[in-house]
Design a protein around this motif. Sequence first.
Motif: not given
Length: 402
Positions: A338-350
């Motif tokens: 869940r942590v890796s699945g949440a942080i990567m979309p943050v990067f990609m979204g920005m």
Amino acid sequence: MFSNRYVRTIILSRVMLQLGIWIRNYAVLLFVSELTNNNPVYVSLISVVEFAPIFLFGLIGGTFADRWRPKRTMVWSDLLSALSVGAVLLALMNGGWIALLIGTFISASLSQFSQPSAMKLYKRHVSVEQLQGVMAMSQTLVAVFMVLGPVIGTFIFIQFGMNASLIVTAILFFGSSLVLATLPRDAEEPKSGDAGGFIKELKAGLRYIGSNESLRTLCLTFSAVGLASGLTQPLPIFLVIENLGQDKPFLQWLVMTNGAAMLVGGAVIIGMSKKVKPQLLLFMGLLVTAVCTIGIGASTKIWLTMILLVISGFFFPCIQGGIQTLIVRNTEGAFIGRVSGAIMPVFMGMMVIGMFISGYLKDTFSLVAVYVVSGVLTVIGASLLFPLMVQRRSKDEKRTAF
């Protein structure tokens, strides 16, 4: 590191996956470009189907990865990817080329389940001393295929055509599944404290990130760096034409130079991974990248641009290796998906937001101004790491005192 069976197997699997992904992506790009006479709408859709799954399934895939056994999840993800490519080939033979986009979307979506599972296996079976070196090796692998991937993908498509490209891709995905199947059987999954239904576990993962100071810091840093990366992502072609006075094909030399430097940098970081703390590695990589980004935007000399790209590429593995190591070290095994699945979309979204406003900022201000803003945002991302660095230093001092 290669004495570790899990590292050997996962790296070999990633090699096959990366090769298959690059062959597929370039075949789809070139095929759709030819078929639609370079229609920008359809060409842009290729990027959408490659990146959209990160937003749609990043956290969802990470949550399921925490619920499921990692080896089994990776094996089935790669196997289903191979089958999806085979289905696309059958559809293409019957004239349904839109299936290419659907198949790419499905395959990219399955990766959101596989990647967190690989992180879980590293967390369980790689020692703390080797972890940073393994992460640097993974980034080096990405750099290798940044250089070789476009060349191999283009060559196979031009020489053998679309059908052959898809067949090779399916074989590579299937081969990755077979390689992963040789790993020992998964142990019983440890459950997080408030395990239950899917939604409950997803919310528990978000609360876990919110309550963990190190992970909150990494999210903020990733947000700033993602926006900075997105601002410059579409602009290298303008560097080539406007700043360097070269034709568009010259861009490939810039990309290859940067990718080759990443390869060398990753190899160096593997060697020094035990000596440098990951938060310092990340901080150093961000600062150097910020300076190089501003310099690249302002440079009008080919030789200077090349030097800055070499320096930037050399230090880029510091960023990826550092942040991945920090995520694994600061996350309990039951929450790693869940942590890796949440942080990567943050990067990609920005990053996507940055890409969206990049052209507007360039037209409103200038090419140099956009690169300066990107560099400043990267510095901000680095400065956000100070609490994490101070926290680590105080812990080390306490440990020394005892």
